[in-house]
Design an enzyme around this catalytic site. Structure first.
Site, mmCIF file in Angstrom:
data_model
loop_
_atom_site.group_PDB
_atom_site.id
_atom_site.type_symbol
_atom_site.label_atom_id
_atom_site.label_comp_id
_atom_site.label_asym_id
_atom_site.label_seq_id
_atom_site.Cartn_x
_atom_site.Cartn_y
_atom_site.Cartn_z
ATOM 1 N N ASP A 2 16.570 35.995 43.675
ATOM 2 C CA ASP A 2 17.321 36.278 42.463
ATOM 3 C C ASP A 2 18.138 35.029 42.141
ATOM 4 O OD1 ASP A 2 18.205 37.786 40.317
ATOM 5 O OD2 ASP A 2 19.974 38.487 41.393
ATOM 6 N N HIS A 6 26.021 44.091 45.119
ATOM 7 C CA HIS A 6 26.160 45.169 44.150
ATOM 8 C C HIS A 6 25.841 46.509 44.803
ATOM 9 C CE1 HIS A 6 25.138 41.907 40.909
ATOM 10 N NE2 HIS A 6 26.292 41.686 41.497
#
Lengths: 500, 64
Positions: free
Chosen positions: A86, A148
Site C-alpha cells: 500500500d 486502521h
C-alpha cells in the site's frame, strides 16, 4: 439490536531496505511480500501445509531467485487476510474476526507473517542487503503510516450520530491504545515522551483523507458487504499495538461503544447528555502529551474532564448496557465480559499510577524500558539512544525486537497461546466469511482466480469463471460451510453444490 | 518499575480500594534490580550500532 461487530485491523509496517545506495520502499515492500508468497506457492501442495510449521524449514537451497515483480503486489492468504503493498509500505489486513480476542490472534499472526517474509526475502537479496520492518506509526520526522481498524455497523444509523460520540471516544481512548513515542512531530509542542504515535498527525475532526489533514473520524465508505444493510466504519485514529492487552482493549471497547451508539443507548441512558469536546483536534494532543493522564480537556458546555474521567462515563454506560441489553454483538459474555473487566481494571490502575500497567499497554511498557535505560546511563530524553530504543521496540525481527525481549523476560501479559498464533498464520477464523475465502484458497489455489473481501472468483475449467458473492460477513463460517467442504473434492463440485 | 509491576491488577467489576504493599525487602529489591540490569545489558547487545545515524536514516515517506 446492534449488528454483530465484525472487525479487523489494517497495519502498514514501516520498511527499510539496507545495503542499497538508493533504497526504494515500494520495491522493498514488493520483494518482501513476493518472497513470502512465492516460497509458499512452491510448497503449495496441501499435504505439505501444516499450521505452526517453522519458516526456518522452508529453505530452497541453491534454487533460482524468484523473479521480482515491480507492480504493486496484492495477495490473499489462506488465513483470509490480505497482504499487499500500500503506497510505500507492506500492509497486512487481518481476516474478518467476530470479536476482539480473535482479532488479537489474527493481528499477532500478521507480525509472524512479516517476520517470515523478512527471512524469505533474505534468501533472495544480495549479500549485505536486508529488509527490516517495524510495527509502528511514525518515523519521528513528520511521516506517519496507519494501523486502521474496521467495524461492521448498521447502515440505518445516521453517520452524524457516530461522529458525535466517536470524537470524544477516540480522543480519550488513547490512554490505553497509545503505543508511545519519544518527542513530538508535525508542529506539535515539544515533549519528552507522549502516549500516542499518531496524535500529532490529526488536523481535522471529520473527513475522507487519510494522508493529508488527517481527520479523527474518517468517512471512507467502503462497506465490502451489502451496502443496503451495512457500513464498515474505517478508523484511522489508533496506534499499532504490540501488547495483546492493548489490541484487545482498543478493539473490544470500541466495538461495545459502537453497539451502544447503534442501540441509541448513549443518548437515552440518563448519563451526561453530551460529551462533545470544545476542540477535539487540540484535545487529541493534550491527552497524548501527558503521560501522567491528569491533563483536562474542555467540553463544549464549558466543563473540564480528564481523559480517564470521560472514559469512566463510557464504561459506566457500557456496564449498564451489558446488564440491560447483553453483549451478543460484541463477543458475548466471555469476550465482551472480559473486555469490560479489563477496561475497568485499566482505568482504575491508570488513575493510581500508569506505571503499574507495564506489560499491558505499549506506551507504559516502552516508557518504563526507556526510563530505566536513561536512568542507568544518565541520558536526557533527546538522546538519540532513546530514539533508537523507541524504534527498536517495534522491530518485528524476534531477535532484535525489544518488545519481544520483554515478552521473553516474562514482563508482558499474553492473551493467546503462541501455538494458536502460529496456526493463525495459515488458518482463517471459523466465525466469519474469512473461513470460506481461506479454505477455498487453501484447498484449490489454482482455481482461485481472484479473491476479495466480498467475492471469490473460481475457474472450474471449461465454463465461464464463477463468481461467488460474499456480501454477508457472517455467512461462510465454519458452522455454515464446514459440512459442505467436507463433502466436496473439487471447486466444480463446490460450485454445483452452491447452485451457482 | 520492575517492582511495581508485581502488584496485582485490581479485581474486575469493582474499583478496589488501594492497599499499600509492604515495602520490598532489600534482598528482593536487589534481586529485581539485578534482573533489570541484566535485561538492559541484553538489550545493549541487540541494539543497532551508531544510534544517531540509524535513527536519522529511518525515513518513511508515503502511506495510508
Amino acid at each position: 439490536m446492534a449488528v454483530p461487530k465484525v472487525c479487523g485491523t489494517e497495519t502498514e509496517y514501516g520498511v527499510v531496505l539496507r545495503g542499497v545506495a538508493d533504497p526504494n520502499p515500494v520495491l522493498a515492500s514488493s520483494v518482501l511480500i513476493n518472497s513470502y508468497v512465492e516460497q509458499r506457492k512452491v510448497g503449495w501442495d496441501f499435504e505439505d501445509e501444516s499450521p505452526g510449521r517453522d519458516a526456518r524449514g522452508y529453505g530452497r537451497e541453491g534454487s533460482q531467485a524468484p523473479e521480482i515483480e515491480t507492480h504493486l503486489v496484492n495477495t490473499v492468504l489462506t488465513n483470509g487476510a490480505r497482504y499487499y503493498v500500500d503506497h510505500a509500505h507492506p500492509e497486512y489486513s487481518t481476516p474478518e474476526c467476530a470479536n476482539a480476542l480473535e482479532l488479537v490472534l489474527a493481528d499477532k499472526a500478521g507480525e509472524r507473517i512479516l517476520a517470515r517474509s523478512m527471512q524469505a526475502a533474505a534468501r533472495i537479496l544480495e549479500p549485505g542487503q536486508s529488509i527490516v520492518v517495524y510495527k509502528n506509526n511514525s518515523d519521528g520526522k513528520g511521516n506517519s503510516y496507519g494501523c486502521h481498524e474496521n467495524y461492521l455497523v448498521d447502515r440505518a444509523l445516521p453517520f452524524s450520530a457516530l461522529v458525535r460520540h466517536l470524537l470524544p471516544w477516540f480522543v480519550t481512548r488513547q490512554v490505553f491504545t497509545g503505543a508511545g513515542k519519544v518527542g513530538s512531530e508535525n508542529g506539535a509542542a515539544p515533549v519528552d515522551y507522549q502516549i500516542s504515535q499518531r496524535a500529532d498527525f490529526f488536523e481535522e475532526e471529520v473527513g475522507l483523507e487519510t494522508t493529508l489533514k488527517r481527520p479523527i473520524v474518517n468517512t471512507r465508505d467502503e462497506p465490502h458487504a451489502d451496502p443496503q444493510l451495512y457500513r464498515r466504519l474505517h478508523v484511522i485514529a489508533g496506534d499499532a499495538n504490540l501488547c495483546e492487552v492493548a489490541t484487545f482493549l482498543k478493539v473490544g471497547t470500541t466495538a461495545i461503544v459502537l453497539a451502544m451508539i447503534e442501540d441509541n443507548f448513549l443518548d437515552s441512558a440518563g448519563a451526561r447528555k453530551d460529551w462533545s469536546l470544545a476542540g477535539p483536534v487540540q484535545a487529541m494532543r493534550v491527552v497524548s502529551h501527558d503521560p501522567t493522564c491528569r491533563a483536562t480537556v474542555e467540553l463544549a458546555d464549558g466543563a473540564s474532564m480528564t481523559a480517564i474521567e470521560l472514559q469512566w462515563e463510557f464504561l459506566r454506560l457500557a456496564q449498564k448496557y451489558a446488564d440491560e441489553t447483553g453483549l451478543e454483538a460484541c463477543g458475548g459474555e466471555t469476550v465482551g465480559g472480559d473486555v469490560l473487566a479489563r477496561w475497568e481494571a485499566v482505568l482504575s490502575t491508570l488513575e493510581r499510577d500508569p506505571g503499574l500497567l507495564e506489560g499491558q499497554l505499549d506506551w507504559v511498557t516502552k516508557f518504563a524500558l526507556l526510563d530505566a535505560y536513561a536512568a542507568r546511563d544518565g541520558l536526557s530524553w533527546d538522546d538519540p539512544k532513546l530514539a533508537l530504543l523507541d524504534l527498536q521496540y517495534h522491530d518485528v525481527r524476534p531477535q532484535r525486537s525489544l518488545y519481544e525481549r520483554l515478552v521473553r523476560a516474562g514482563k508482558v501479559e499474553r492473551l493467546v497461546e503462541e501455538s494458536d498464533v502460529l496456526a493463525a498464520i495459515n488458518d482463517p477464523p471459523g466465525s466469519t466469511r474469512a473461513y470460506f475465502r481461506g479454505t477455498c484458497l487453501a484447498r484449490w489455489p489454482e482455481a482461485v482466480v481472484a479473491a476479495n473481501w466480498d467475492s471469490l472468483i473460481l475457474d472450474i475449467g471449461g465454463d465461464p469463471l464463477k463468481r461467488i458473492p460474499m456480501m454477508e460477513p457472517l455467512r461462510g463460517t465454519k458452522a455454515h460451510v464446514g459440512p459442505l467442504f467436507a463433502t466436496v473434492d473439487t471447486p466444480g463440485e463446490l460450485v454445483a453444490r452452491l447452485a451457482l | 518499575m520492575a517492582e511495581q509491576q508485581r502488584r496485582q491488577r485490581p479485581a474486575p467489576k469493582e474499583r478496589v480500594e488501594e492497599t499499600e504493599e509492604l515495602p520490598a525487602t532489600s534482598e528482593r529489591g536487589e534481586k529485581l534490580k539485578g534482573e533489570l540490569d541484566d535485561l538492559l545489558d541484553e538489550i545493549d547487545e541487540v541494539l543497532e550500532e551508531n544510534a544517531e545515524d540509524f535513527v536519522k536514516s529511518y525515513v518513511q515517506k508515503g502511506g495510508e
